[in-house]
Design an enzyme around this catalytic site. Structure first.
Site, PDB file in Angstrom:
ATOM      1  N   CYS A  74       0.841  -1.201   0.000  1.00 43.40           N
ATOM      2  CA  CYS A  74       0.000   0.000   0.000  1.00 43.40           C
ATOM      3  C   CYS A  74       0.875   1.250   0.000  1.00 43.40           C
ATOM      4  O   CYS A  74       1.839   1.341   0.768  1.00 43.40           O
ATOM      5  CB  CYS A  74      -0.889  -0.013   1.238  1.00 43.40           C
ATOM      6  N   CYS A  83      -2.703  -0.690   8.620  1.00 40.26           N
ATOM      7  CA  CYS A  83      -2.187  -2.058   8.406  1.00 40.26           C
ATOM      8  C   CYS A  83      -0.693  -2.094   8.706  1.00 40.26           C
ATOM      9  O   CYS A  83       0.128  -2.147   7.804  1.00 40.26           O
ATOM     10  CB  CYS A  83      -2.435  -2.496   6.962  1.00 40.26           C
ATOM     11  N   CYS A 432     -11.318 -10.713  21.621  1.00 35.64           N
ATOM     12  CA  CYS A 432     -10.504  -9.969  20.662  1.00 35.64           C
ATOM     13  C   CYS A 432      -9.278  -9.398  21.364  1.00 35.64           C
ATOM     14  O   CYS A 432      -8.532  -8.620  20.785  1.00 35.64           O
ATOM     15  CB  CYS A 432     -11.322  -8.853  20.003  1.00 35.64           C
TER      16      CYS A 432
END
Ligand SMILES: C[S@@+](CC[C@H](N)C(=O)[O-])C[C@H]1O[C@@H](n2cnc3c(N)ncnc32)[C@H](O)[C@@H]1O
Length: 476
Positions: A74, A83, A432
């Site tokens: 990216c 990310c 999570c």
């Protein structure tokens, strides 16, 4: 007295990838966290913040690049907070996620557990998200090239993501690899239209401007919802924007808007107004029980739904398999959200009781049972710390299995105490945040032992890891 400058550590080898997606180095006894480095890199680190047992730094010089390092795909990598692990191979990312679970179970949990199963990789590692929120700002993050330009020539409007830790600076996004098209196409077209029309992008410092956010949601079947958030009710400009989106993107099945005059960006307390199409999307998932049967889930503009929907099936299926249902069980689904897990398991058990404190999520949970013709679910809206009492159990029946899926902060101590009191045969803990999960399991250790551990990767290229643990009652 002037503050002493922070030190520069030279020739330090990065040894791990860990907390908050940052790389880890050790200098004597001190742990140093740095973003965007990879284990095996040899670097100079300028310390930028110091705490008692660790410090934060940034790399000022690479002496040697790690052999593990790969090229990030990216163009926004390194600036965007999204990310952070793109410069590691997907195999390495999975290895470090698995290690993260092992590390916190040993360091925080200190309980015994069987070998952790190999993490389940995500089928898709790009374009896997079903929801993104982009922010309009008149304080665009300026890169080196922009800074060379005279101030009056710099483009200051941006539509994209927040720069980490800077509430008012937005990185203008050219292409994001997280959500499938038409996400990028809509964002770029809306930004171009807004500039052409001279619409004001929001200023988060002075709370002025007109365009605030655009939220794009989609389903695995290709339905798209767009929600535009405006700062004030300027009818003509709102109508212009909504017409533009509707006519440019006929694929948008649900077009909505919000007028948010508050200073914060939260819209869950605001009215979401329908402009065209349906007020919700329909997501589908194979039923783990029925051959070929498909479950439907209604997703409204503010409903929670797992953001990697294809991998969500594997997450739920893991919880389902670890529960080992025989068909006769009463199951409690704690922190049930919109009842996705409840409805997912409903055909395999006698009864499911879901609890969740967001009332609109409970309404969605009811609807999700209705549209799937599921009759053996019951849902309650309330704070679990207050709701899960002996009276509640007397009313709803003692559960054989509790599935719990709390937020990142984990379970309230009162909820843990109550689970110990109720003492179901099995607790399946979906988390999570393995660190708070380890803390909670240690407390449940009074009566439970860890029988199985299955991490699941829901968010490729980030450090986030989901973890499912089966606990079995050891003491009667
Ligand atoms: C990780 S989500 C669970 C989502 C759900 N299991 C699913 O897969 O769609 C955690 C949920 O816990 C809810 N929650 C957080 N604190 C709570 C509390 N004290 N009492 C009840 N629900 C709570 C949140 O609103 C959120 O829906």
């Amino acid at each position: 007295m002037p503050r002493r400058p922070y030190p520069l550590f030279e020739n330090v080898t990065i040894i791990d990838a860990g907390a908050e997606g940052k790389a880890v180095a050790r200098v004597d006894e001190l742990v140093v966290f740095v973003p965007f480095a990879v284990p095996g890199d040899v670097v100079d680190i300028q310390v930028v913040a110091r705490k008692k047992s660790f410090c934060e730094g940034r790399v000022t010089l690479y002496h040697k690049y790690s052999e593990r390092r790969i090229e990030a795909f990216c163009s926004h990598f390194g600036t965007c907070g999204g990310c952070k692990w793109q410069n590691m191979s997907y195999e390495d990312q999975l290895m470090y996620k698995q290690k993260q679970v092992d590390d916190v179970f040993q360091r925080i949990g200190k309980f015994e557990y069987p070998a952790i199963r190999p993490i389940l990789p995500s089928g898709q590692s790009t374009y896997y998200r079903n929801k993104l929120e982009y922010t309009f700002s008149n304080r665009r993050w300026l890169d080196r090239e922009d800074m060379q330009l005279p101030a009056e020539e710099r483009q200051m409007n941006a539509l994209g993501f927040h720069i980490p830790q800077l509430f008012d600076r937005i990185l203008d996004i050219d292409h994001c690899y997280l959500q499938p098209e038409p996400s990028n196409a809509i964002r770029l077209a809306v930004r171009a239209y807004a500039m052409e029309q001279g619409l004001e992008f929001y200023d988060a410092r002075t709370h002025t401007g007109f365009l605030r956010n655009i939220i794009i949601r989609n389903t695995t079947t290709g339905q798209v919802m767009v929600i535009v958030v405006f700062a004030r009710n300027d009818r003509e400009d709102i109508e212009g924007m909504m017409h533009f989106i509707k006519s440019s993107f006929p694929v948008v099945a649900s077009l909505m808007y919000v007028i948010n005059e508050k200073h914060n960006d939260v819209i869950t307390d605001q009215e979401v107004l329908l402009w065209s199409g349906d007020p919700f999307l329909l997501e589908t998932m194979p039923d783990p029980v029925g051959e070929g049967k498909i479950l439907k889930f209604r997703i409204g503009p503010i409903s929670f739904f797992q953001t990697n929907p294809k991998q969500a099936w594997h997450l739920y299926k893991t919880a389902f398999d670890l529960s080992g249902f025989t068909g006769s069980e009463v199951v409690y689904d704690l922190y049930c959200g919109t009842g996705t897990i409840s409805n997912f398991i409903a055909h395999a058990v006698k009864e499911v009781v879901g609890i969740e404190y967001v009332e609109s999520a409970i309404s969605d949970a009811h609807v999700n049972s209705e549209i799937n013709n599921i009759k053996n679910t019951r849902f309650y809206a309330g704070d679990l710390a207050k709701e899960l009492t002996a009276e509640f159990v007397a009313l709803n029946g003692k559960p054989d299995v509790i599935i719990t899926d709390p937020p990142r902060s984990g379970m309230h101590e009162k909820v843990i105490k109550q689970i110990l009191e109720i003492a179901p045969q099995k607790v399946v803990y979906v988390s999570c945040n393995p660190a708070t999960q380890a803390r909670d399991i240690a407390l449940l250790g009074e009566k439970y032992s860890v029988a199985d551990v299955q991490p699941v990767d829901m968010f490729p290229h980030t450090h986030h890891v989901e973890n499912v643990v089966l606990l079995k009652l050891t003491e009667k």
